[in-house]
Design a protein around this motif. Sequence first.
Motif, PDB file in Angstrom:
ATOM      1  N   ILE A  12      78.042  26.458  44.552  1.00 32.10           N
ATOM      2  CA  ILE A  12      77.981  25.298  45.008  1.00 32.10           C
ATOM      3  C   ILE A  12      76.977  24.191  44.263  1.00 32.10           C
ATOM      4  N   ALA A  13      76.354  24.454  43.570  1.00 31.26           N
ATOM      5  CA  ALA A  13      75.448  23.398  42.869  1.00 31.26           C
ATOM      6  C   ALA A  13      76.536  22.956  41.645  1.00 31.26           C
ATOM      7  N   ALA A  14      77.286  23.689  41.140  1.00 32.23           N
ATOM      8  CA  ALA A  14      78.495  23.354  39.952  1.00 32.23           C
ATOM      9  C   ALA A  14      79.664  22.583  40.697  1.00 32.23           C
ATOM     10  N   LEU A  15      80.022  22.815  41.981  1.00 29.20           N
ATOM     11  CA  LEU A  15      80.913  21.955  42.769  1.00 29.20           C
ATOM     12  C   LEU A  15      80.275  20.815  42.924  1.00 29.20           C
ATOM     13  N   ASN A  16      78.843  20.754  43.241  1.00 29.53           N
ATOM     14  CA  ASN A  16      78.158  19.346  43.661  1.00 29.53           C
ATOM     15  C   ASN A  16      78.155  18.614  42.488  1.00 29.53           C
ATOM     16  N   THR A 184      86.537  28.856  44.537  1.00 25.59           N
ATOM     17  CA  THR A 184      88.060  28.302  44.538  1.00 25.59           C
ATOM     18  C   THR A 184      88.134  26.963  44.613  1.00 25.59           C
ATOM     19  N   SER A 185      87.137  26.160  45.238  1.00 23.29           N
ATOM     20  CA  SER A 185      87.310  24.598  45.181  1.00 23.29           C
ATOM     21  C   SER A 185      87.085  24.113  43.774  1.00 23.29           C
ATOM     22  N   LEU A 186      86.247  24.730  43.102  1.00 22.95           N
ATOM     23  CA  LEU A 186      86.158  24.504  41.797  1.00 22.95           C
ATOM     24  C   LEU A 186      87.607  24.671  40.916  1.00 22.95           C
ATOM     25  N   GLU A 187      88.107  25.648  41.108  1.00 24.63           N
ATOM     26  CA  GLU A 187      89.366  25.890  40.441  1.00 24.63           C
ATOM     27  C   GLU A 187      90.240  24.870  40.647  1.00 24.63           C
ATOM     28  N   ARG A 188      90.408  24.419  42.058  1.00 20.50           N
ATOM     29  CA  ARG A 188      91.278  23.461  42.572  1.00 20.50           C
ATOM     30  C   ARG A 188      90.824  22.020  42.184  1.00 20.50           C
ATOM     31  N   LEU A 189      89.730  21.671  41.903  1.00 19.86           N
ATOM     32  CA  LEU A 189      89.094  20.669  41.119  1.00 19.86           C
ATOM     33  C   LEU A 189      89.620  20.536  39.748  1.00 19.86           C
ATOM     34  N   ASP A 190      89.529  21.609  39.262  1.00 18.28           N
ATOM     35  CA  ASP A 190      90.060  21.648  37.789  1.00 18.28           C
ATOM     36  C   ASP A 190      91.526  21.417  37.714  1.00 18.28           C
ATOM     37  N   LEU A 271      99.351  24.653  43.641  1.00 21.55           N
ATOM     38  CA  LEU A 271      99.395  25.256  45.040  1.00 21.55           C
ATOM     39  C   LEU A 271     100.558  26.236  45.380  1.00 21.55           C
ATOM     40  N   ALA A 272     101.989  25.764  44.748  1.00 18.75           N
ATOM     41  CA  ALA A 272     102.917  26.473  44.785  1.00 18.75           C
ATOM     42  C   ALA A 272     102.824  28.005  44.300  1.00 18.75           C
ATOM     43  N   ALA A 273     101.923  27.957  43.153  1.00 20.50           N
ATOM     44  CA  ALA A 273     101.481  29.429  42.769  1.00 20.50           C
ATOM     45  C   ALA A 273     100.770  30.037  43.785  1.00 20.50           C
ATOM     46  N   GLU A 274      99.444  29.228  44.245  1.00 22.03           N
ATOM     47  CA  GLU A 274      98.484  29.983  44.899  1.00 22.03           C
ATOM     48  C   GLU A 274      98.973  30.396  46.335  1.00 22.03           C
TER      49      GLU A 274
END
Length: 325
Positions: A12-16, A184-190, A271-274
């Motif tokens: 959470i800290a990394a995402l924030n 997962t949110s961090l990966e999607r941000l990447d 997203l197509a792969a996910e």
Amino acid sequence: MVSAIASASSAIAALNARISVSPVASAWQRRASWSGYARALQLQSAEVDEIDLFSWGCGLQIAGRARQSTTLDMFDRFEEWSTALADRDQLNWRGRVPADRADQRDAKQHPHLIQAFERVRLHARTDSTILPWLGLPFALRDLGLSAAPLPSLAGGVKAFRLKGTPGPDDWHAAISSLGAAARTSLERLDHLERQRRDALRAVAAEYRPGALIRLFALLQHRPLVSPQGISKMLGMSVAGASKLLERAVNADMLVEITARRSWRQFLTPDLAAEFGFITRPVGRPRSEPPPLPPTRDLGETFDAFDQEMAAIDALLAGIGQRSAS
């Protein structure tokens, strides 16, 4: 349990930290709200997958997916929640949460992550709607675990509502799922930030980019598109929109998820792969090309792209407000 708390808190800290400085924060926020709302609906026992929320958010029914029931509006709380997420008044959401109770005050001796879940648990015991699950991002913000509500972190576990005293396994499941959502949110941000860089490279490589800049900016906010939708959004013919989407496919910015000539649909590759529309690539991730050398023309392209993103963000926000009213 201690390891799960530490892992989730770190994610959470990394995402924030990342989202506070990301150039695609607004686009990520929109996608994250679909993800978080999908998780909250699942905790309400709704038969819905995350892709269905992306489909609803992009205003495009995906071919082959079952249509949602028209007798019950599952999305009736979304606009209210979305508005609260953007509200800078930190007291806005607290009016929906039960007042401080003795058992909630007792929880203050525990880590902040447990305190946040305890707020959700107490709320879920008195409110059978979707609101308690949607309140977790605000609880995390209020306890200092994030600077602003992170919508993809909505959730909890059903045991918070169904059991008077959830067991250790229930608490561990809640914390583990939250940590997984943050990662997962961090990966999607990447992926979203890389998509922006790839878009800028593709535009810079085009002799006459034309409407490609607007399309790539739109894809940041709406990853699922069709020629008919692009035609309306960008003010061009359906044939012209189809050709524009083909150019995006050739630039590896989109993949077609339908196998038909009419009513075609396209989705961004990540997203197509996910979501299982294409096979996930195996092996090491594809290395990113080196940064483009700075030039005046490139700087103008960057500025034009960011301006288009801001304009589309404002346009979509306006559409959402009109739909809510």
